[in-house]
Design an enzyme around this catalytic site. Structure first.
Site, PDB file in Angstrom:
ATOM      1  N   ASN A  10       0.877  -1.165   0.000  1.00 53.95           N
ATOM      2  CA  ASN A  10       0.000   0.000   0.000  1.00 53.95           C
ATOM      3  C   ASN A  10       0.920   1.223   0.000  1.00 53.95           C
ATOM      4  O   ASN A  10       1.457   1.597   1.039  1.00 53.95           O
ATOM      5  CB  ASN A  10      -0.886  -0.045   1.255  1.00 53.95           C
ATOM      6  CG  ASN A  10      -1.959   1.007   1.246  1.00 53.95           C
ATOM      7  OD1 ASN A  10      -1.994   1.865   0.355  1.00 53.95           O
ATOM      8  ND2 ASN A  10      -2.828   0.974   2.229  1.00 53.95           N
ATOM      9  N   ARG A  12     -10.957  16.281   6.039  1.00 59.84           N
ATOM     10  CA  ARG A  12     -11.708  16.575   4.800  1.00 59.84           C
ATOM     11  C   ARG A  12     -13.120  17.044   5.134  1.00 59.84           C
ATOM     12  O   ARG A  12     -13.732  16.556   6.073  1.00 59.84           O
ATOM     13  CB  ARG A  12     -11.798  15.322   3.921  1.00 59.84           C
ATOM     14  CG  ARG A  12     -10.456  14.898   3.378  1.00 59.84           C
ATOM     15  CD  ARG A  12     -10.570  13.613   2.575  1.00 59.84           C
ATOM     16  NE  ARG A  12      -9.541  12.678   2.981  1.00 59.84           N
ATOM     17  CZ  ARG A  12      -9.593  11.368   2.817  1.00 59.84           C
ATOM     18  NH1 ARG A  12     -10.634  10.803   2.235  1.00 59.84           N
ATOM     19  NH2 ARG A  12      -8.606  10.600   3.202  1.00 59.84           N
TER      20      ARG A  12
END
Ligand code: AMP
Length: 399
Positions: A7, A241
């Protein structure tokens, strides 16, 4: 059969080596601060033996080399040669409309992943570098690309389209893609096993709540809507966010503050969410401490806003699915915060959702937290995206 799972982020690489005959972890590690003078590489083998090295790692290629060296190390390593790695599974954030399943990497797949760079400029490029690095360091090993968007490719067009000029969709690919698909699929399937029911008979609302957070409506094994959109910015309030906002705020604030597109992008992605509201932190542990122990009102507001938006999506998807059998909580926060789960599930008795506050005290452990009378099963399920990737890779190379 050993599968290496990668990842890759912009300055980090997380990896795991799994023996997929038994589904056991052989080793895992993390290379951080790639591109900085002092990069940190940590490594833990299956017996828990830990190593930590600090050295300069200028790029992903060098990071992968250090990682492979650790796996081969005579003292703490777990394999003798790289031929013991049967395949490498790569997490790729954005597969656009190209990918409806995980894919064996070839030239065509690489071209399509590169085509998606502009849709995921933060995530796809470093993940692609991970593929190129493995091709160089472990030549000949099959690379499998596993996409966060694939699970949501079943969304109907009325759910994935935005009411914007149609040629934005046709020419520029502006539509909802959704993310966290590997996790939503994993926990949804696991719910079927826990309840001893076929997962593709169930109506599931899956809440993956961590630093990035999304909810998915899963109808009989297919994602039919999800809260993240064209990018992972849409939907829930997140760590940093903003989630859903009125899009008219963007031109307004750009004009008012003389912001560039980069300034506003940075503010929406990195300075908003619970961090922006609280001014304390993006980490929910800090927020819960500030709100519950220190009486910090902005931290309390940030948590309330987060909980409210999760409840909002659960309620919406309850209607979209025409009822639900299961609500799932996963992700760092979903798995570990009884306070958040209690707040989200409170006053949802009209939907037949009732949780047992004692059972809800669990952290990081698979547990049914609903009462026996609750019409909807509410379950905490730790996610395991690396295992999903390793299973996909195993499946593809075994065909
Ligand atoms: P993830 O992005 O899935 O790794 O989740 C990270 C988030 O989970 C962070 O914001 C943490 O604050 C939150 N988290 C992890 N452990 C706990 C905990 N014990 N209590 C509350 N939040 C937690």
């Amino acid at each position: 059969m050993n599968i290496l799972v990668l990842n890759s982020g912009s300055s980090s690489i997380k990896y795991q080596l799994l023996d997929m005959e038994q589904e056991v972890l052989l080793a895992k590690g993390l290379a951080e601060k790639i591109g900085f003078d002092e990069s940190i590489v940590s490594f833990v083998n299956g017996e828990g033996k830990k190593t930590k090295i600090t050295k300069s790692i200028p790029n992903h290629l060098e990071g992968i080399k250090v990682m492979i060296d650790a796996l081969l190390d005579a003292e703490c390593g777990v394999i003798k040669t790289v031929t013991e790695i049967d395949a490498v599974g790569h997490r790729i954030a954005q597969g656009g409309s190209y990918f409806k399943s995980s894919s064996l990497v070839n030239d065509d797949v690489k071209t399509k992943i590169k085509d998606c760079f502009q849709l995921a400029s933060l995530h796809n490029p470093p993940q692609f570098k991970g593929i190129l690095a493995i091709e160089e360091v472990v030549p000949g090993v099959p690379n499998i690309a596993c996409f966060d968007t694939v699970f949501h490719q079943t969304l109907p067009d009325h759910a994935y389209m935005y009411a914007l000029p149609y040629d934005w969709y046709q020419e520029d690919g502006v539509r909802k893609y959704g993310f966290h698909g590997l996790s939503h699929e994993f926990v949804s399937k696991r719910a079927g096993q826990i309840l001893n029911r076929k997962w593709d008979d169930l109506k599931i609302i899956s809440c993956h709540l961590g630093n990035g957070a999304s909810v998915a409506a899963v109808n009989k094994g297919e994602s039919i809507d999800t809260s993240m959109g064209f990018t992972p910015l849409q939907g829930l309030v997140m760590g940093t966010r903003c989630g859903d906002i009125d899009p008219a705020i963007i031109p307004y604030i750009m004009g008012k503050r003389n912001y560039s597109t980069e300034d506003v992008d940075n503010a929406l992605n990195k300075e908003s969410g619970v961090k922006g509201i609280s001014g304390v932190s993006s980490d929910f542990r800090d927020l819960e401490n500030a709100a519950f122990n220190e009486g910090n009102k902005r931290a309390a507001l940030a948590l309330q806003m987060f909980d409210y938006r999760v409840k909002f999506y659960i309620s919406a998807y309850f209607g979209i699915l025409n009822g639900a059998d299961v609500i799932l909580f996963t992700g760092g926060l979903g798995e570990n915060s009884p306070e958040m789960r209690e707040a989200v599930c409170k006053n949802l008795s009209a939907l037949g959702i009732e949780i047992d506050l004692e059972k809800n005290k669990v952290r990081g452990k698979e547990t049914i937290i609903s009462t026996p009378e609750s019409k909807v099963a509410v379950i905490v399920i730790p996610t395991d995206e690396e295992l999903v990737i390793a299973r996909e890779a195993k499946d593809i190379i075994s065909r």
